[in-house]
Design a protein around this motif. Sequence first.
Motif, PDB file in Angstrom:
ATOM      1  N   LEU A   1      52.272  21.474  -6.252  1.00 19.75           N
ATOM      2  CA  LEU A   1      53.197  20.472  -6.346  1.00 19.75           C
ATOM      3  C   LEU A   1      52.983  19.239  -6.093  1.00 19.75           C
ATOM      4  O   LEU A   1      53.142  18.188  -6.938  1.00 19.75           O
ATOM      5  CB  LEU A   1      54.545  21.128  -5.500  1.00 19.75           C
ATOM      6  CG  LEU A   1      55.959  20.059  -5.670  1.00 19.75           C
ATOM      7  CD1 LEU A   1      56.170  19.944  -7.047  1.00 19.75           C
ATOM      8  CD2 LEU A   1      56.636  20.610  -4.587  1.00 19.75           C
TER       9      LEU A   1
ATOM     10  N   ARG B   1      61.985  23.128   3.711  1.00 23.15           N
ATOM     11  CA  ARG B   1      62.377  23.793   2.563  1.00 23.15           C
ATOM     12  C   ARG B   1      63.298  23.142   1.688  1.00 23.15           C
ATOM     13  O   ARG B   1      62.963  22.770   0.313  1.00 23.15           O
ATOM     14  CB  ARG B   1      63.089  25.033   2.782  1.00 23.15           C
ATOM     15  CG  ARG B   1      63.584  26.017   1.589  1.00 23.15           C
ATOM     16  CD  ARG B   1      62.440  26.277   0.646  1.00 23.15           C
ATOM     17  NE  ARG B   1      62.771  27.201  -0.466  1.00 23.15           N
ATOM     18  CZ  ARG B   1      61.854  27.635  -1.219  1.00 23.15           C
ATOM     19  NH1 ARG B   1      60.617  27.564  -1.032  1.00 23.15           N
ATOM     20  NH2 ARG B   1      62.325  27.989  -2.494  1.00 23.15           N
ATOM     21  N   ALA B   2      63.998  22.166   2.166  1.00 23.68           N
ATOM     22  CA  ALA B   2      64.974  21.227   1.533  1.00 23.68           C
ATOM     23  C   ALA B   2      64.006  20.167   0.929  1.00 23.68           C
ATOM     24  O   ALA B   2      64.373  19.742  -0.176  1.00 23.68           O
ATOM     25  CB  ALA B   2      66.093  20.590   2.303  1.00 23.68           C
TER      26      ALA B   2
ATOM     27  N   TYR C   1      60.622  20.259  -0.099  1.00 27.71           N
ATOM     28  CA  TYR C   1      60.069  21.169  -1.063  1.00 27.71           C
ATOM     29  C   TYR C   1      61.039  21.387  -2.222  1.00 27.71           C
ATOM     30  O   TYR C   1      60.630  20.994  -3.589  1.00 27.71           O
ATOM     31  CB  TYR C   1      59.592  22.617  -0.788  1.00 27.71           C
ATOM     32  CG  TYR C   1      58.963  23.492  -1.806  1.00 27.71           C
ATOM     33  CD1 TYR C   1      57.496  23.156  -2.243  1.00 27.71           C
ATOM     34  CD2 TYR C   1      59.652  24.325  -2.505  1.00 27.71           C
ATOM     35  CE1 TYR C   1      57.034  23.798  -3.110  1.00 27.71           C
ATOM     36  CE2 TYR C   1      59.019  25.122  -3.579  1.00 27.71           C
ATOM     37  CZ  TYR C   1      57.761  24.780  -3.974  1.00 27.71           C
ATOM     38  OH  TYR C   1      56.951  25.435  -4.790  1.00 27.71           O
ATOM     39  N   GLU C   2      62.082  21.832  -2.244  1.00 25.07           N
ATOM     40  CA  GLU C   2      63.254  21.928  -3.507  1.00 25.07           C
ATOM     41  C   GLU C   2      63.422  20.377  -3.952  1.00 25.07           C
ATOM     42  O   GLU C   2      63.546  20.352  -5.211  1.00 25.07           O
ATOM     43  CB  GLU C   2      64.571  22.416  -3.072  1.00 25.07           C
ATOM     44  CG  GLU C   2      64.225  23.968  -2.546  1.00 25.07           C
ATOM     45  CD  GLU C   2      65.464  24.614  -1.926  1.00 25.07           C
ATOM     46  OE1 GLU C   2      66.521  23.878  -1.682  1.00 25.07           O
ATOM     47  OE2 GLU C   2      65.632  25.619  -1.657  1.00 25.07           O
ATOM     48  N   TRP C   3      63.484  19.656  -3.221  1.00 24.34           N
ATOM     49  CA  TRP C   3      63.704  18.015  -3.865  1.00 24.34           C
ATOM     50  C   TRP C   3      62.404  17.508  -4.616  1.00 24.34           C
ATOM     51  O   TRP C   3      62.567  16.891  -5.543  1.00 24.34           O
ATOM     52  CB  TRP C   3      64.008  17.234  -2.568  1.00 24.34           C
ATOM     53  CG  TRP C   3      64.238  15.703  -2.859  1.00 24.34           C
ATOM     54  CD1 TRP C   3      65.172  15.135  -3.877  1.00 24.34           C
ATOM     55  CD2 TRP C   3      63.417  14.756  -2.661  1.00 24.34           C
ATOM     56  NE1 TRP C   3      64.816  13.789  -3.973  1.00 24.34           N
ATOM     57  CE2 TRP C   3      63.755  13.471  -3.207  1.00 24.34           C
ATOM     58  CE3 TRP C   3      62.100  14.504  -1.963  1.00 24.34           C
ATOM     59  CZ2 TRP C   3      62.962  12.156  -3.117  1.00 24.34           C
ATOM     60  CZ3 TRP C   3      61.596  13.295  -1.929  1.00 24.34           C
ATOM     61  CH2 TRP C   3      62.105  12.171  -2.302  1.00 24.34           C
TER      62      TRP C   3
ATOM     63  N   VAL D   1      60.349  19.587  -6.226  1.00 24.09           N
ATOM     64  CA  VAL D   1      60.150  20.521  -7.250  1.00 24.09           C
ATOM     65  C   VAL D   1      61.281  19.887  -8.281  1.00 24.09           C
ATOM     66  O   VAL D   1      60.543  19.549  -9.454  1.00 24.09           O
ATOM     67  CB  VAL D   1      60.639  21.963  -6.980  1.00 24.09           C
ATOM     68  CG1 VAL D   1      60.788  22.545  -8.330  1.00 24.09           C
ATOM     69  CG2 VAL D   1      59.496  22.390  -6.385  1.00 24.09           C
ATOM     70  N   GLN D   2      62.261  19.468  -7.835  1.00 24.00           N
ATOM     71  CA  GLN D   2      63.022  18.817  -8.770  1.00 24.00           C
ATOM     72  C   GLN D   2      62.811  17.368  -9.274  1.00 24.00           C
ATOM     73  O   GLN D   2      62.937  17.220 -10.408  1.00 24.00           O
ATOM     74  CB  GLN D   2      64.630  18.548  -8.078  1.00 24.00           C
ATOM     75  CG  GLN D   2      65.567  18.139  -9.127  1.00 24.00           C
ATOM     76  CD  GLN D   2      67.086  17.730  -8.268  1.00 24.00           C
ATOM     77  OE1 GLN D   2      67.151  17.357  -7.250  1.00 24.00           O
ATOM     78  NE2 GLN D   2      68.200  18.292  -8.940  1.00 24.00           N
TER      79      GLN D   2
ATOM     80  N   ASP E   1      59.945  18.139 -11.972  1.00 21.76           N
ATOM     81  CA  ASP E   1      60.360  18.460 -13.214  1.00 21.76           C
ATOM     82  C   ASP E   1      61.203  17.354 -13.843  1.00 21.76           C
ATOM     83  O   ASP E   1      61.139  17.335 -15.287  1.00 21.76           O
ATOM     84  CB  ASP E   1      61.553  19.928 -12.921  1.00 21.76           C
ATOM     85  CG  ASP E   1      60.809  20.874 -12.605  1.00 21.76           C
ATOM     86  OD1 ASP E   1      59.666  20.968 -12.419  1.00 21.76           O
ATOM     87  OD2 ASP E   1      61.694  21.740 -11.843  1.00 21.76           O
TER      88      ASP E   1
END
Length: 266
Positions: free
Chosen positions: A48, A236-237, A239-241, A243-244, A247
């Motif tokens: 990522l 974790r949050a 990482y998700e941010w 990833v978004q 994308d």
Amino acid sequence: MSNPIRSNDPLPPPLGRDAALFLDFDGTLVGLAATPEAIEVPPALVALLGDLKDLLGGALAVVSGRQIDVLDRFLAPLRLPAAGEHGVQRRDAKGAMQEQHPPDLVPVLEIANELARVHEGLLVERKHAAIALHYRLAPQLEAVCGDAMSRAIAERPQLELLHGKFVFEVKPAGVNKGIAIDAFMHEPPFAGRVPVFAGDDTTDESGFAVVQPRGGVGIKVGSGPSLALHRLESPRAVYEWLVQARDQLANAPRPAPEEASPRNPG
């Protein structure tokens, strides 16, 4: 800190192509562990970060209390622009390394080692230009550790003491993460971009103090008072941010040539 704990801190905005992204490591990209070597770095995180670096034209750096060679080991095969030991070390986007000459840390090391010998659960970490005394496995010794490390630098103005999450660290005075981020922002590919910095600890506050006056984004990870105006609850949050963000950047239309240059945030 100038701001109290706030339960309504907004989530960070989406990353634009004109962002310069700065990321703390422990507690931000990866969860904290009992010892510095016990952390886990998922391969998906490494991939990522590589994707984001490419999408941002290389304007991604890790800004950490770790040594740069340790960051490289955990993030292999990536070799990102990085600031290590809170800015004592800095590797620019071209791979050139700048590093302060280490001060005499022998007296500090002796005090830390003696304390660890007497008290079970303490861990001494010797860095290039710093000594870190970790007490995560013996949190009841916080005051003992703080007093000892404070005494160790009492008559040494060239050194300063940082208090992070379950760690006291003695490092050269006059360097911090904010100064390191500012240096990156004067160099390509970071110059002229909008700085975004995410960090979880008190040692990251100097970074927030640099990016936000530039029109950038400070992101506090986890709980606690902070200068940062945005917040994410955990690695974790984060990482998700990210990833978004990857994308969205990957699917965003490319700007026209006259619009391609990052704006100058001032």
